[in-house]
Scaffold this active site. Sequence first.
Site, mmCIF file in Angstrom:
data_model
loop_
_atom_site.group_PDB
_atom_site.id
_atom_site.type_symbol
_atom_site.label_atom_id
_atom_site.label_comp_id
_atom_site.label_asym_id
_atom_site.label_seq_id
_atom_site.Cartn_x
_atom_site.Cartn_y
_atom_site.Cartn_z
ATOM 1 N N ASN A 11 0.872 -1.179 0.000
ATOM 2 C CA ASN A 11 0.000 0.000 0.000
ATOM 3 C C ASN A 11 0.909 1.230 0.000
ATOM 4 O OD1 ASN A 11 -1.780 2.053 0.574
ATOM 5 N ND2 ASN A 11 -2.217 1.384 2.675
ATOM 6 N N TRP A 12 1.013 1.873 -1.161
ATOM 7 C CA TRP A 12 1.930 3.020 -1.266
ATOM 8 C C TRP A 12 1.364 4.286 -0.628
ATOM 9 C CZ3 TRP A 12 4.881 3.193 -6.641
ATOM 10 C CH2 TRP A 12 5.767 2.098 -6.695
ATOM 11 N N LYS A 13 0.102 4.242 -0.213
ATOM 12 C CA LYS A 13 -0.533 5.432 0.383
ATOM 13 C C LYS A 13 -0.309 6.642 -0.527
ATOM 14 C CE LYS A 13 -0.073 3.339 4.881
ATOM 15 N NZ LYS A 13 -0.056 3.507 6.316
ATOM 16 N N HIS A 98 -9.498 1.471 4.798
ATOM 17 C CA HIS A 98 -8.234 1.603 5.537
ATOM 18 C C HIS A 98 -8.468 2.533 6.728
ATOM 19 C CE1 HIS A 98 -4.167 2.745 6.589
ATOM 20 N NE2 HIS A 98 -3.767 1.640 5.981
ATOM 21 N N GLU A 100 -6.863 4.922 7.837
ATOM 22 C CA GLU A 100 -6.652 6.350 7.545
ATOM 23 C C GLU A 100 -7.887 6.957 6.876
ATOM 24 O OE1 GLU A 100 -2.919 5.711 5.542
ATOM 25 O OE2 GLU A 100 -2.062 5.147 7.476
ATOM 26 N N GLU A 166 -5.541 -4.756 10.579
ATOM 27 C CA GLU A 166 -4.503 -3.754 10.816
ATOM 28 C C GLU A 166 -4.787 -3.015 12.116
ATOM 29 O OE1 GLU A 166 -2.400 -2.644 6.894
ATOM 30 O OE2 GLU A 166 -4.077 -1.288 7.155
ATOM 31 N N GLY A 172 2.515 2.226 10.740
ATOM 32 C CA GLY A 172 3.464 3.324 10.546
ATOM 33 C C GLY A 172 4.486 3.489 11.651
ATOM 34 N N SER A 211 3.266 -2.207 10.373
ATOM 35 C CA SER A 211 4.699 -2.323 10.661
ATOM 36 C C SER A 211 5.323 -3.662 10.263
ATOM 37 C CB SER A 211 4.981 -2.024 12.137
ATOM 38 O OG SER A 211 4.619 -0.697 12.428
ATOM 39 N N GLY A 232 2.763 -1.207 4.259
ATOM 40 C CA GLY A 232 2.816 0.201 3.884
ATOM 41 C C GLY A 232 4.234 0.613 3.539
HETATM 42 P P1 PGA Z 1 2.829 0.261 7.613
HETATM 43 O O1 PGA Z 1 1.374 0.536 7.011
HETATM 44 O O2 PGA Z 1 3.317 -1.045 7.021
HETATM 45 O O3 PGA Z 1 3.658 1.429 7.169
HETATM 46 O O4 PGA Z 1 2.666 0.158 9.096
HETATM 47 C C1 PGA Z 1 0.457 -0.507 6.816
HETATM 48 C C2 PGA Z 1 -0.845 0.038 6.288
HETATM 49 O O5 PGA Z 1 -1.287 1.103 6.776
HETATM 50 O O6 PGA Z 1 -1.464 -0.552 5.397
#
Ligand code: PGA
Length: 252
Positions: A11-13, A98, A100, A166, A172, A211, A232
């Site tokens: 997931n490149w966000k 997600h 976010e 998640e 993150g 993470s 991520g």
């Molecule tokens: P992260 O993000 O691997 O940077 O913790 C995962 C995600 O939000 O999908």
Amino acid sequence: MAALRPLIAGNWKMYGRRADLAEIDGLWKRVGASARALDVLICPPAPYVAAAAEAAKGGEVQIGAQDCCAVAEDAARTGDVNAAMLADAGARYLIVGHSERRSLHGESDGLVRRKAEAAFAAGLIPIICVGETQAERNAGKLAEIVSRQVRESTPAEGGPFVIAYEPVWAIGGSTTPTMAEIAEVHALIRETLSGNFGARANETRILYGGSVNPKNAGEIFAVGGVDGALVGRASLKAADFAAIILAHPAAR
Ligand code: PGA
């Protein structure tokens, strides 16, 4: 329950530029034949989906997107993108719900469900994200929150979907739940899906996300009930993402 084909999704966000699409080819060069028993997926920001699908040609990295409008049909909705457009641009999967989006855009379970249904209608496989915050976990509400999200964010009917567990507090950073905690929540999700979908629930892949990195991936993939990962930060560079993929037992 038979083992499901693992899925390792990046997931490149809201990161990356056109030049970073070279990482896709770099990824396939690193994992190539070793990854044939897995599904490998990269979800770039929407403007790059078509170019990413082009860059993925010649390898087997699949391309997905990170969100869509809940309205499936073409409509007067300035600034929105529907699932059919993402499918047309070359996406095969679609991340929905997600944390976010749930927290920064106030997305409810009902809205996430409509987005998952829009993904189905466009022939995409939705990856439906669920997970508790630290406060919810501290208040002993983990099971209640996660099972509600699973029940209410998944479409009543439709094709295959994927769940990504998640924990919000693990995203993150560098902290993850213990392996026993991951196993416990994945079992709870499987049980909730069985209550809703019966035997069909056994076809749903349940990913862990939060993470995941080259150091902890092997340990996480060894946890019973973990069918892959949603990654991520560590998916942005081919070297790191390849190391995660190659840590999966199916890649050996
Ligand atoms: P992260 O993000 O691997 O940077 O913790 C995962 C995600 O939000 O999908």
